[in-house]
Design a protein around this motif. Structure first.
Motif, PDB file in Angstrom:
ATOM      1  N   MET A   1       1.011  -1.076   0.075  1.00 53.08           N
ATOM      2  CA  MET A   1      -0.032   0.118   0.069  1.00 53.08           C
ATOM      3  C   MET A   1       0.947   1.261   0.068  1.00 53.08           C
ATOM      4  O   MET A   1       1.967   1.256   0.707  1.00 53.08           O
ATOM      5  CB  MET A   1      -1.047  -0.072   1.149  1.00 53.08           C
ATOM      6  CG  MET A   1      -1.682   1.236   1.132  1.00 53.08           C
ATOM      7  SD  MET A   1      -2.916   1.204   2.773  1.00 53.08           S
ATOM      8  CE  MET A   1      -3.936  -0.226   2.384  1.00 53.08           C
ATOM      9  N   SER A  14      -4.018   1.813  -2.994  1.00 59.91           N
ATOM     10  CA  SER A  14      -3.683   0.359  -3.121  1.00 59.91           C
ATOM     11  C   SER A  14      -3.391   0.485  -4.719  1.00 59.91           C
ATOM     12  O   SER A  14      -3.796   1.081  -5.500  1.00 59.91           O
ATOM     13  CB  SER A  14      -4.720  -0.524  -2.784  1.00 59.91           C
ATOM     14  OG  SER A  14      -5.973  -0.514  -3.818  1.00 59.91           O
ATOM     15  N   THR A  16      -4.473  -1.518  -6.809  1.00 62.15           N
ATOM     16  CA  THR A  16      -5.832  -1.651  -7.464  1.00 62.15           C
ATOM     17  C   THR A  16      -6.499  -0.366  -7.931  1.00 62.15           C
ATOM     18  O   THR A  16      -7.074   0.024  -8.863  1.00 62.15           O
ATOM     19  CB  THR A  16      -6.852  -2.710  -6.680  1.00 62.15           C
ATOM     20  OG1 THR A  16      -6.167  -4.004  -6.562  1.00 62.15           O
ATOM     21  CG2 THR A  16      -8.079  -2.924  -7.640  1.00 62.15           C
TER      22      THR A  16
END
Length: 123
Positions: A1, A14, A16
């Motif tokens: 992170m 993150s 994603t």
């Protein structure tokens, strides 16, 4: 992170989230491009006339015949192949020239018959 500092606020991002953010930015740029970019003036130009298309085709055939003769003289083609391709191109050129005559005759009616010199009076 990863933590990103924006002024006094720190936001955890993150991988994603970064990928989703990039996809959102790409989608937004695509929508802006499609709906807000004005077309170029050349895109709005009228299409070529039939005569222009035929003359371009005629020029392309003449260029191909010139190239064919050069390649034949360079030894790339046999005499039989050269004659077959030359005949096909000359036939196509004749058809295009006939079509050019039809298009130009439709626009300009020329009188048919023997030409006579205009009569001149005494000098």
């Amino acid at each position: 992170m990863t933590v990103v500092l924006l002024g006094a606020i720190s936001l955890p991002i993150s991988p994603t989230g970064a990928i989703l953010g990039a996809c959102f930015a790409l989608a937004a740029a695509t929508i802006l491009f499609i709906f807000y970019i004005q077309p170029d003036a050349s895109d709005l130009a009228p299409h070529r006339s039939k005569l222009d298309q035929l003359m371009e085709r005629r020029d392309a055939i003449y260029d191909n015949l010139r190239d064919l003769r050069f390649e034949y003289r360079a030894g790339k083609y046999s005499e039989a192949d050269f004659e077959a391709m030359k005949t096909a191109m000359e036939t196509e050129a004749a058809l295009v020239l006939a079509e050019i005559d039809q298009v130009t005759d439709a626009g300009v009616k020329r009188p048919r018959g023997p030409r006579t010199a205009p009569e001149r009076g005494p000098r």
